[in-house]
Design a protein around this motif. Structure first.
Motif, PDB file in Angstrom:
ATOM      1  N   ILE A  66      -1.965  17.148  -2.062  1.00 31.82           N
ATOM      2  CA  ILE A  66      -1.837  17.691  -0.466  1.00 31.82           C
ATOM      3  C   ILE A  66      -2.261  16.517   0.453  1.00 31.82           C
ATOM      4  O   ILE A  66      -1.489  16.097   1.463  1.00 31.82           O
ATOM      5  CB  ILE A  66      -1.966  18.977   0.057  1.00 31.82           C
ATOM      6  N   LEU A  67      -3.495  16.209   0.112  1.00 32.07           N
ATOM      7  CA  LEU A  67      -4.293  15.060   0.954  1.00 32.07           C
ATOM      8  C   LEU A  67      -3.673  13.853   0.693  1.00 32.07           C
ATOM      9  O   LEU A  67      -3.451  13.008   1.401  1.00 32.07           O
ATOM     10  CB  LEU A  67      -5.487  15.366   0.716  1.00 32.07           C
ATOM     11  N   TRP A  68      -3.203  13.528  -0.641  1.00 31.97           N
ATOM     12  CA  TRP A  68      -2.533  12.491  -0.993  1.00 31.97           C
ATOM     13  C   TRP A  68      -1.113  12.195  -0.137  1.00 31.97           C
ATOM     14  O   TRP A  68      -1.047  11.137   0.438  1.00 31.97           O
ATOM     15  CB  TRP A  68      -2.075  12.388  -2.358  1.00 31.97           C
ATOM     16  N   THR A  69      -0.485  13.377  -0.009  1.00 25.61           N
ATOM     17  CA  THR A  69       0.906  13.295   0.940  1.00 25.61           C
ATOM     18  C   THR A  69       0.482  12.835   2.150  1.00 25.61           C
ATOM     19  O   THR A  69       1.024  11.981   2.849  1.00 25.61           O
ATOM     20  CB  THR A  69       1.511  14.643   0.767  1.00 25.61           C
ATOM     21  N   ALA A  70      -0.557  13.440   2.705  1.00 29.33           N
ATOM     22  CA  ALA A  70      -1.040  13.304   4.152  1.00 29.33           C
ATOM     23  C   ALA A  70      -1.502  11.608   4.372  1.00 29.33           C
ATOM     24  O   ALA A  70      -0.874  11.143   5.461  1.00 29.33           O
ATOM     25  CB  ALA A  70      -2.194  14.206   4.603  1.00 29.33           C
ATOM     26  N   LEU A  71      -1.845  11.084   3.399  1.00 26.43           N
ATOM     27  CA  LEU A  71      -2.272   9.956   3.327  1.00 26.43           C
ATOM     28  C   LEU A  71      -1.061   9.012   3.325  1.00 26.43           C
ATOM     29  O   LEU A  71      -0.939   7.941   4.070  1.00 26.43           O
ATOM     30  CB  LEU A  71      -3.174   9.449   2.150  1.00 26.43           C
ATOM     31  N   ILE A  72      -0.177   9.343   2.445  1.00 23.58           N
ATOM     32  CA  ILE A  72       1.172   8.370   2.352  1.00 23.58           C
ATOM     33  C   ILE A  72       1.816   8.379   3.818  1.00 23.58           C
ATOM     34  O   ILE A  72       2.292   7.635   4.193  1.00 23.58           O
ATOM     35  CB  ILE A  72       2.189   9.055   1.414  1.00 23.58           C
ATOM     36  N   PHE A  73       1.839   9.490   4.510  1.00 20.83           N
ATOM     37  CA  PHE A  73       2.703   9.802   5.746  1.00 20.83           C
ATOM     38  C   PHE A  73       1.777   9.045   6.746  1.00 20.83           C
ATOM     39  O   PHE A  73       2.131   8.761   7.650  1.00 20.83           O
ATOM     40  CB  PHE A  73       2.659  11.324   6.050  1.00 20.83           C
ATOM     41  N   TYR A  74       0.556   9.058   6.649  1.00 21.50           N
ATOM     42  CA  TYR A  74      -0.285   8.384   7.797  1.00 21.50           C
ATOM     43  C   TYR A  74      -0.094   6.746   7.450  1.00 21.50           C
ATOM     44  O   TYR A  74       0.227   6.322   8.529  1.00 21.50           O
ATOM     45  CB  TYR A  74      -1.820   8.705   7.417  1.00 21.50           C
ATOM     46  N   TYR A  75       0.202   6.084   6.486  1.00 19.72           N
ATOM     47  CA  TYR A  75       0.248   4.872   6.293  1.00 19.72           C
ATOM     48  C   TYR A  75       1.742   4.719   6.711  1.00 19.72           C
ATOM     49  O   TYR A  75       2.049   3.469   7.173  1.00 19.72           O
ATOM     50  CB  TYR A  75      -0.055   4.374   4.900  1.00 19.72           C
ATOM     51  N   ALA A  76       2.714   5.604   6.548  1.00 21.63           N
ATOM     52  CA  ALA A  76       4.090   5.241   6.618  1.00 21.63           C
ATOM     53  C   ALA A  76       4.383   5.195   8.270  1.00 21.63           C
ATOM     54  O   ALA A  76       5.322   4.808   8.632  1.00 21.63           O
ATOM     55  CB  ALA A  76       4.862   6.352   6.075  1.00 21.63           C
ATOM     56  N   SER A  77       3.570   6.151   8.949  1.00 17.84           N
ATOM     57  CA  SER A  77       3.668   5.880  10.352  1.00 17.84           C
ATOM     58  C   SER A  77       3.450   4.621  11.071  1.00 17.84           C
ATOM     59  O   SER A  77       3.878   4.435  12.053  1.00 17.84           O
ATOM     60  CB  SER A  77       2.672   7.018  10.884  1.00 17.84           C
ATOM     61  N   TYR A  78       2.726   3.659  10.404  1.00 21.68           N
ATOM     62  CA  TYR A  78       2.220   2.489  10.834  1.00 21.68           C
ATOM     63  C   TYR A  78       3.373   1.358  10.463  1.00 21.68           C
ATOM     64  O   TYR A  78       3.117   0.373  10.832  1.00 21.68           O
ATOM     65  CB  TYR A  78       0.967   1.887  10.558  1.00 21.68           C
ATOM     66  N   MET A  79       4.272   1.669   9.705  1.00 24.41           N
ATOM     67  CA  MET A  79       5.411   0.718   9.322  1.00 24.41           C
ATOM     68  C   MET A  79       6.288   0.685  10.365  1.00 24.41           C
ATOM     69  O   MET A  79       6.789   1.555  10.934  1.00 24.41           O
ATOM     70  CB  MET A  79       5.705   1.184   7.864  1.00 24.41           C
ATOM     71  N   MET A  88       0.824  -1.311   0.057  1.00 24.38           N
ATOM     72  CA  MET A  88       0.039  -0.030  -0.070  1.00 24.38           C
ATOM     73  C   MET A  88       0.781   1.462   0.093  1.00 24.38           C
ATOM     74  O   MET A  88       0.406   2.235  -0.640  1.00 24.38           O
ATOM     75  CB  MET A  88      -0.908   0.085   0.991  1.00 24.38           C
ATOM     76  N   PHE A  89       1.780   1.255   0.843  1.00 21.39           N
ATOM     77  CA  PHE A  89       2.802   2.400   0.738  1.00 21.39           C
ATOM     78  C   PHE A  89       3.344   2.848  -0.614  1.00 21.39           C
ATOM     79  O   PHE A  89       3.727   3.738  -1.157  1.00 21.39           O
ATOM     80  CB  PHE A  89       3.760   2.036   1.965  1.00 21.39           C
ATOM     81  N   PHE A  90       4.058   1.571  -1.054  1.00 23.39           N
ATOM     82  CA  PHE A  90       4.442   1.652  -2.439  1.00 23.39           C
ATOM     83  C   PHE A  90       3.634   2.237  -3.465  1.00 23.39           C
ATOM     84  O   PHE A  90       3.910   3.125  -4.470  1.00 23.39           O
ATOM     85  CB  PHE A  90       5.078   0.327  -2.848  1.00 23.39           C
ATOM     86  N   SER A  91       2.448   1.637  -3.533  1.00 23.84           N
ATOM     87  CA  SER A  91       1.373   1.920  -4.369  1.00 23.84           C
ATOM     88  C   SER A  91       0.843   3.444  -4.582  1.00 23.84           C
ATOM     89  O   SER A  91       1.018   4.093  -5.327  1.00 23.84           O
ATOM     90  CB  SER A  91       0.109   1.032  -4.263  1.00 23.84           C
ATOM     91  N   LEU A  92       0.657   3.935  -3.069  1.00 22.79           N
ATOM     92  CA  LEU A  92       0.399   5.303  -2.874  1.00 22.79           C
ATOM     93  C   LEU A  92       1.643   5.883  -3.262  1.00 22.79           C
ATOM     94  O   LEU A  92       1.142   7.221  -3.566  1.00 22.79           O
ATOM     95  CB  LEU A  92       0.150   5.373  -1.183  1.00 22.79           C
ATOM     96  N   THR A  93       2.674   5.850  -3.084  1.00 26.44           N
ATOM     97  CA  THR A  93       3.815   6.797  -3.203  1.00 26.44           C
ATOM     98  C   THR A  93       3.981   6.782  -4.807  1.00 26.44           C
ATOM     99  O   THR A  93       4.448   7.879  -5.414  1.00 26.44           O
ATOM    100  CB  THR A  93       5.160   6.003  -2.522  1.00 26.44           C
TER     101      THR A  93
END
Length: 92
Positions: free
Chosen positions: A79-92, A42-47
C-alpha cells in the motif's frame, strides 16, 4: 480482528489489483518513449517492482505471524509502495 483474516483479505485485494497494475505498467512503459529521464525511469522501475514487493511482503508477513503487529505492518508495504508510485506519477 484476527491477523490471519487481515493478511488474507489484504492479499486478496493485492491479487484483485493485478489487472489495474498491468494497465499502470503499460502506461509506465509508454513514459519511456519520451526518453530516459530520471522520473520516467523511476516511475517505470517502481511500477515494475510492485508485484515483487507484494509477493515478498506476503511471504515475510506469514513467516512473522507469531508477531502480529509486525506481520500487519509488513503486509501493508505494498500500500505504501502504491502511494509512492502515485507520488512520483504526480510530478510527471
Amino acid at each position: 480482528m484476527d491477523v490471519k483474516i487481515y493478511l488474507i483479505s489484504l492479499q486478496l485485494l493485492y491479487g484483485a489489483a493485478i489487472p489495474a497494475w498491468v494497465i499502470v505498467w503499460l502506461i509506465a512503459l509508454m513514459t519511456l518513449d519520451a526518453g530516459f529521464q530520471l522520473w520516467n525511469v523511476m516511475f517505470f522501475s517502481l511500477t515494475t517492482l510492485f508485484p515483487v514487493v507484494a509477493g515478498l511482503s506476503a511471504v515475510y508477513a506469514w513467516k512473522s505471524l507469531d508477531h502480529p503487529r509486525r506481520a500487519a505492518m509488513i503486509n501493508a508495504l505494498p500500500i505504501l509502495w502504491t502511494a509512492l508510485i502515485f507520488y512520483y506519477a504526480s510530478y510527471m
